[in-house]
Design an enzyme around this catalytic site. Structure first.
Site, PDB file in Angstrom:
ATOM      1  N   LYS A 271       0.847  -1.188   0.000  1.00 37.72           N
ATOM      2  CA  LYS A 271       0.000   0.000   0.000  1.00 37.72           C
ATOM      3  C   LYS A 271       0.885   1.240   0.000  1.00 37.72           C
ATOM      4  O   LYS A 271       1.806   1.372   0.820  1.00 37.72           O
ATOM      5  CB  LYS A 271      -0.897   0.008   1.243  1.00 37.72           C
ATOM      6  CG  LYS A 271      -2.008  -1.016   1.237  1.00 37.72           C
ATOM      7  CD  LYS A 271      -3.149  -0.592   0.348  1.00 37.72           C
ATOM      8  CE  LYS A 271      -4.354  -1.515   0.517  1.00 37.72           C
ATOM      9  NZ  LYS A 271      -5.504  -1.079  -0.316  1.00 37.72           N
TER      10      LYS A 271
ATOM     11  N   ASP B 280      -0.598  -0.270  -4.597  1.00 40.77           N
ATOM     12  CA  ASP B 280      -1.988   0.201  -4.544  1.00 40.77           C
ATOM     13  C   ASP B 280      -2.021   1.546  -3.836  1.00 40.77           C
ATOM     14  O   ASP B 280      -1.700   1.645  -2.657  1.00 40.77           O
ATOM     15  CB  ASP B 280      -2.855  -0.807  -3.785  1.00 40.77           C
ATOM     16  CG  ASP B 280      -4.339  -0.451  -3.820  1.00 40.77           C
ATOM     17  OD1 ASP B 280      -4.697   0.551  -4.453  1.00 40.77           O
ATOM     18  OD2 ASP B 280      -5.133  -1.185  -3.198  1.00 40.77           O
TER      19      ASP B 280
ATOM     20  N   GLU C 219      -1.995   0.302  -8.840  1.00 38.69           N
ATOM     21  CA  GLU C 219      -3.452   0.437  -8.871  1.00 38.69           C
ATOM     22  C   GLU C 219      -3.883   1.863  -8.562  1.00 38.69           C
ATOM     23  O   GLU C 219      -3.453   2.436  -7.545  1.00 38.69           O
ATOM     24  CB  GLU C 219      -4.100  -0.485  -7.824  1.00 38.69           C
ATOM     25  CG  GLU C 219      -3.930  -1.965  -8.049  1.00 38.69           C
ATOM     26  CD  GLU C 219      -4.520  -2.748  -6.898  1.00 38.69           C
ATOM     27  OE1 GLU C 219      -5.604  -2.361  -6.381  1.00 38.69           O
ATOM     28  OE2 GLU C 219      -3.898  -3.750  -6.493  1.00 38.69           O
TER      29      GLU C 219
ATOM     30  N   ASP D 269      -9.016  -0.569 -10.254  1.00 36.75           N
ATOM     31  CA  ASP D 269      -9.662  -1.193  -9.099  1.00 36.75           C
ATOM     32  C   ASP D 269     -10.941  -0.424  -8.793  1.00 36.75           C
ATOM     33  O   ASP D 269     -12.041  -0.836  -9.156  1.00 36.75           O
ATOM     34  CB  ASP D 269      -8.706  -1.207  -7.910  1.00 36.75           C
ATOM     35  CG  ASP D 269      -9.315  -1.840  -6.665  1.00 36.75           C
ATOM     36  OD1 ASP D 269     -10.467  -2.304  -6.726  1.00 36.75           O
ATOM     37  OD2 ASP D 269      -8.651  -1.870  -5.616  1.00 36.75           O
TER      38      ASP D 269
ATOM     39  N   LYS E 264     -12.944  -6.830  -7.105  1.00 34.65           N
ATOM     40  CA  LYS E 264     -13.484  -7.137  -5.775  1.00 34.65           C
ATOM     41  C   LYS E 264     -15.000  -7.301  -5.922  1.00 34.65           C
ATOM     42  O   LYS E 264     -15.724  -6.305  -5.961  1.00 34.65           O
ATOM     43  CB  LYS E 264     -13.164  -6.015  -4.795  1.00 34.65           C
ATOM     44  CG  LYS E 264     -11.681  -5.769  -4.549  1.00 34.65           C
ATOM     45  CD  LYS E 264     -11.498  -4.650  -3.529  1.00 34.65           C
ATOM     46  CE  LYS E 264     -10.037  -4.497  -3.113  1.00 34.65           C
ATOM     47  NZ  LYS E 264      -9.240  -3.826  -4.153  1.00 34.65           N
TER      48      LYS E 264
END
Length: 344
Positions: free
Chosen positions: A151, A180, A206, A229, A251
């Site tokens: 992250k 991300d 992402e 995403d 997701k």
């Protein structure tokens, strides 16, 4: 297979440590488990867990809509095939929240035998997050993985650059890093990041931009590998190809449910994009169903299911024990909140 009744349970799973998500602080992950009962005695389970800060709907919103959808579905008890083929919304004649569609479709697929048993701890892409020191400490404890996820966008930009470069230098030559940023950066910051790290060691980045509509411009300018995403989680979530796009991260809990996820996977693969099935801090039930989806649809990719490690091990084990008893025992972790039987 004909449906006869349904039960909804509310679960509460404590987290190892508080989780901050776009202004929301979570100490416990809450959600709903839908149990569909067929007339032949078979049971199917699905999960409805909106994620605060990311889902459009609250848990209360989802609960109300899920009850309404079930009432409609049980008035047409032979609708399982339609749900599996075309999605839950086709049988309810309404636009369903992603989490509600996920629960209904998950339970239907479970009843149909599409979600078979998977390893309790499936192979996943390790997720590193926290302060720069915490990320480096987590990295030091990992085996030599082919890919890991980090992250970024939460610390200072220079700190993010330094951490990623350190990981590139210390990792094996075969290591590739998924990044991300959760739309945290302005365009200039994202461009500087892309120019300051070794793109050859990056699998993809992402959603780096707060102004997400400029992603094609960023890809054209930097030639950096990018992934979608959040863009797939919008009401009309879809994608078009643009310079730099190499992957999509799906997701289902946030991106329209399991049937929509299948459609996105098929479209992405036809465009030669990488496809990563990823989680939204679902319960062990949701994680197992996502692991099944990944095994079926993207067997050559490590799914992003490491969010299960955010929960206390003892709580996960207790929850899985309740799954084995088909929720026959009432437990503070899993409370029955609604039951409905079709009138025949």
């Amino acid at each position: 297979m004909l449906l006869e009744s349904a039960t909804i349970y509310r679960f509460r799973l404590p987290l190892r440590q508080p989780l901050s998500l776009k202004g929301h602080r979570l100490e416990t992950r809450q959600g709903l488990i839908l149990q569909l009962n067929a007339r032949n005695g078979q049971l199917g389970f699905g999960e409805c867990s909106p994620l605060p800060g990311f889902s459009y709907e609250s848990l209360d919103d989802a609960f109300r809509q899920l009850k309404g959808a079930i009432s409609v579905l049980l008035s047409q008890p032979d609708c399982l095939d339609s749900i599996i083929q075309s999605g839950a919304g086709c049988c309810t004649d309404r636009m369903l929240f992603s989490s509600v569609a996920c629960a209904v479709e998950g339970a239907a697929l479970n009843l149909a035998g599409r979600f078979y048993a998977v390893p309790t701890t499936p192979a996943v892409c390790p997720l590193l997050m926290g302060t720069p020191d915490e990320v480096l400490a987590q990295f030091a404890r990992l085996p030599n993985d082919s890919e890991m996820k980090v992250k970024v966008g939460r610390a200072r930009l220079d700190d993010d650059i330094a951490v990623v470069n350190t990981l590139c230098e210390q990792g094996s030559p075969l290591l590739r890093i998924r990044l991300d940023a959760n739309r945290q950066w302005a365009f200039a910051d994202a461009a500087r990041f892309c120019r300051s790290v070794n793109a050859e060691r990056i699998a993809f980045l992402e959603e780096p931009l707060a102004d997400y509509q400029r992603l094609p411009e960023l890809g054209d300018l930097t030639h950096f590998p990018l992934a979608l995403d959040e863009s797939l989680q919008m009401p009309d979530g879809d994608f078009s190809l643009f310079p730099g796009l190499v992957a999509v991260v799906i997701k289902p809990m946030l991106a329209g449910g399991l049937v929509k996820a299948h459609e996105l996977i098929r479209k992405a693969r036809s465009a030669s994009l990488r496809v990563i099935v990823s989680a939204s801090y679902e319960s062990p039930l949701g994680i197992r169903q996502l692991a099944c989806l990944a095994q079926n649809e993207t067997p050559n990719e490590l799914p992003g299911l490491d969010t299960i490690s955010a929960f206390c091990t003892s709580s996960v084990e207790r929850f899985e024990g309740l799954l084995l008893t088909a929720f026959s025992q009432q437990d503070p972790m899993l409370e029955e909140v609604w039951r409905y039987t079709a009138a025949h």
